[in-house]
Design a protein around this motif. Sequence first.
Motif, PDB file in Angstrom:
ATOM      1  N   ALA A  33     -15.277 -21.924 -53.366  1.00  0.00           N
ATOM      2  CA  ALA A  33     -15.531 -23.355 -53.578  1.00  0.00           C
ATOM      3  C   ALA A  33     -17.025 -23.670 -53.627  1.00  0.00           C
ATOM      4  O   ALA A  33     -17.450 -24.559 -54.369  1.00  0.00           O
ATOM      5  CB  ALA A  33     -14.855 -24.171 -52.478  1.00  0.00           C
ATOM      6  N   GLU A  34     -17.809 -22.956 -52.855  1.00  0.00           N
ATOM      7  CA  GLU A  34     -19.235 -23.253 -52.752  1.00  0.00           C
ATOM      8  C   GLU A  34     -20.113 -22.461 -53.721  1.00  0.00           C
ATOM      9  O   GLU A  34     -21.312 -22.727 -53.814  1.00  0.00           O
ATOM     10  CB  GLU A  34     -19.707 -22.981 -51.310  1.00  0.00           C
ATOM     11  CG  GLU A  34     -19.086 -23.923 -50.300  1.00  0.00           C
ATOM     12  CD  GLU A  34     -19.478 -23.634 -48.857  1.00  0.00           C
ATOM     13  OE1 GLU A  34     -19.119 -24.435 -47.981  1.00  0.00           O
ATOM     14  OE2 GLU A  34     -20.158 -22.612 -48.610  1.00  0.00           O
ATOM     15  N   VAL A  52     -19.487 -17.188 -58.446  1.00  0.00           N
ATOM     16  CA  VAL A  52     -18.514 -16.242 -57.907  1.00  0.00           C
ATOM     17  C   VAL A  52     -17.132 -16.549 -58.465  1.00  0.00           C
ATOM     18  O   VAL A  52     -16.345 -15.636 -58.736  1.00  0.00           O
ATOM     19  CB  VAL A  52     -18.518 -16.271 -56.358  1.00  0.00           C
ATOM     20  CG1 VAL A  52     -17.397 -15.417 -55.790  1.00  0.00           C
ATOM     21  CG2 VAL A  52     -19.862 -15.789 -55.823  1.00  0.00           C
ATOM     22  N   SER A  53     -16.826 -17.819 -58.659  1.00  0.00           N
ATOM     23  CA  SER A  53     -15.546 -18.198 -59.267  1.00  0.00           C
ATOM     24  C   SER A  53     -15.410 -17.571 -60.655  1.00  0.00           C
ATOM     25  O   SER A  53     -14.338 -17.061 -61.008  1.00  0.00           O
ATOM     26  CB  SER A  53     -15.424 -19.718 -59.381  1.00  0.00           C
ATOM     27  OG  SER A  53     -15.401 -20.312 -58.104  1.00  0.00           O
ATOM     28  N   ILE A  54     -16.490 -17.584 -61.426  1.00  0.00           N
ATOM     29  CA  ILE A  54     -16.477 -16.980 -62.767  1.00  0.00           C
ATOM     30  C   ILE A  54     -16.233 -15.475 -62.659  1.00  0.00           C
ATOM     31  O   ILE A  54     -15.449 -14.904 -63.436  1.00  0.00           O
ATOM     32  CB  ILE A  54     -17.804 -17.265 -63.518  1.00  0.00           C
ATOM     33  CG1 ILE A  54     -17.961 -18.766 -63.764  1.00  0.00           C
ATOM     34  CG2 ILE A  54     -17.862 -16.480 -64.828  1.00  0.00           C
ATOM     35  CD1 ILE A  54     -16.899 -19.375 -64.646  1.00  0.00           C
ATOM     36  N   ILE A  55     -16.891 -14.822 -61.699  1.00  0.00           N
ATOM     37  CA  ILE A  55     -16.682 -13.384 -61.488  1.00  0.00           C
ATOM     38  C   ILE A  55     -15.204 -13.105 -61.207  1.00  0.00           C
ATOM     39  O   ILE A  55     -14.610 -12.183 -61.765  1.00  0.00           O
ATOM     40  CB  ILE A  55     -17.563 -12.862 -60.324  1.00  0.00           C
ATOM     41  CG1 ILE A  55     -19.034 -12.881 -60.707  1.00  0.00           C
ATOM     42  CG2 ILE A  55     -17.132 -11.445 -59.908  1.00  0.00           C
ATOM     43  CD1 ILE A  55     -19.988 -12.595 -59.556  1.00  0.00           C
ATOM     44  N   MET A 104     -17.835  -7.770 -59.389  1.00  0.00           N
ATOM     45  CA  MET A 104     -18.149  -7.512 -58.003  1.00  0.00           C
ATOM     46  C   MET A 104     -18.957  -8.676 -57.419  1.00  0.00           C
ATOM     47  O   MET A 104     -19.891  -9.166 -58.041  1.00  0.00           O
ATOM     48  CB  MET A 104     -18.967  -6.223 -57.889  1.00  0.00           C
ATOM     49  CG  MET A 104     -19.428  -5.962 -56.473  1.00  0.00           C
ATOM     50  SD  MET A 104     -20.635  -4.646 -56.303  1.00  0.00           S
ATOM     51  CE  MET A 104     -22.133  -5.520 -56.723  1.00  0.00           C
ATOM     52  N   ILE A 105     -18.572  -9.103 -56.254  1.00  0.00           N
ATOM     53  CA  ILE A 105     -19.333 -10.146 -55.563  1.00  0.00           C
ATOM     54  C   ILE A 105     -20.452  -9.451 -54.776  1.00  0.00           C
ATOM     55  O   ILE A 105     -20.181  -8.500 -54.036  1.00  0.00           O
ATOM     56  CB  ILE A 105     -18.432 -10.943 -54.604  1.00  0.00           C
ATOM     57  CG1 ILE A 105     -17.286 -11.614 -55.375  1.00  0.00           C
ATOM     58  CG2 ILE A 105     -19.246 -12.000 -53.852  1.00  0.00           C
ATOM     59  CD1 ILE A 105     -16.273 -12.306 -54.498  1.00  0.00           C
ATOM     60  N   PRO A 106     -21.692  -9.890 -54.936  1.00  0.00           N
ATOM     61  CA  PRO A 106     -22.793  -9.259 -54.191  1.00  0.00           C
ATOM     62  C   PRO A 106     -22.518  -9.258 -52.684  1.00  0.00           C
ATOM     63  O   PRO A 106     -22.057 -10.256 -52.115  1.00  0.00           O
ATOM     64  CB  PRO A 106     -23.999 -10.125 -54.542  1.00  0.00           C
ATOM     65  CG  PRO A 106     -23.656 -10.717 -55.881  1.00  0.00           C
ATOM     66  CD  PRO A 106     -22.172 -10.943 -55.844  1.00  0.00           C
ATOM     67  N   ASN A 125     -12.576 -11.003 -63.510  1.00  0.00           N
ATOM     68  CA  ASN A 125     -11.910  -9.847 -62.917  1.00  0.00           C
ATOM     69  C   ASN A 125     -10.386  -9.947 -63.068  1.00  0.00           C
ATOM     70  O   ASN A 125      -9.724  -8.986 -63.465  1.00  0.00           O
ATOM     71  CB  ASN A 125     -12.298  -9.750 -61.435  1.00  0.00           C
ATOM     72  CG  ASN A 125     -11.654  -8.577 -60.751  1.00  0.00           C
ATOM     73  OD1 ASN A 125     -11.803  -7.445 -61.173  1.00  0.00           O
ATOM     74  ND2 ASN A 125     -10.921  -8.845 -59.687  1.00  0.00           N
ATOM     75  N   LEU A 126      -9.837 -11.113 -62.758  1.00  0.00           N
ATOM     76  CA  LEU A 126      -8.396 -11.305 -62.890  1.00  0.00           C
ATOM     77  C   LEU A 126      -7.948 -11.213 -64.350  1.00  0.00           C
ATOM     78  O   LEU A 126      -6.893 -10.645 -64.649  1.00  0.00           O
ATOM     79  CB  LEU A 126      -7.987 -12.643 -62.281  1.00  0.00           C
ATOM     80  CG  LEU A 126      -8.094 -12.719 -60.755  1.00  0.00           C
ATOM     81  CD1 LEU A 126      -7.952 -14.170 -60.284  1.00  0.00           C
ATOM     82  CD2 LEU A 126      -7.061 -11.833 -60.088  1.00  0.00           C
TER      83      LEU A 126
END
Length: 198
Positions: free
Chosen positions: A100-101, A105-108, A1-3, A112-113
């Motif tokens: 990108a920034e 979040v990319s790791i999350i 989950m992204i905060p 997830n995928l």
Amino acid sequence: MIPIEILEKYDAVRRFYKKSEIIFEKDSFATHYYQIISGSVKMNNFNDEGREFIQGFFTVHQCFGEPPLFLERTYPANAEAVEDSELICVSKPNFLKLIAENPSVSIIMIENLAQRLHYKSVMAAEISTEDSEHRLLQLFDYSITYFNFKKEQEGFHIDLTRQQMGDLTGLRVETVIRTIKTLEKKSEVKIVNRKVYR
């Protein structure tokens, strides 16, 4: 989950969907990232005879439908609210900028995928078997972790309807009901007030 606080920095908006309302349709292009605040969502397809096949269920804190955001492709399934639901949504350009920034979040998203691919691989292999008992037990065991089902006094409550169990395993509802009764006799599951526990 992204905060949520991170999503809000990228102009996230909250949207409400009534039960059975369509969020997006198969073959439409992805325009937003969706994350569930409350309620639940299913992704489904229908075959030529009109029979529904459920790709998956998504609940609070989970996201859905994001793979096409990374591809120039359409959605492979519909998304529909299973109950009244509140979602937080970020437009595709803002979501890609967020990724990108924010490397964390990319790791999350990768985790997830990967989890979803693993679930689909496991279930695809299990659904190919003709044994309805095996199909349902594998669905229950994997879903306990994937859907974070709660452990209660009787065991883990399998919070899926008989119809959903059938849609996820390719079994008819009548077969699901009959198989659950057989599994109860074998002490593989418990049935308490029509609820299934593993």
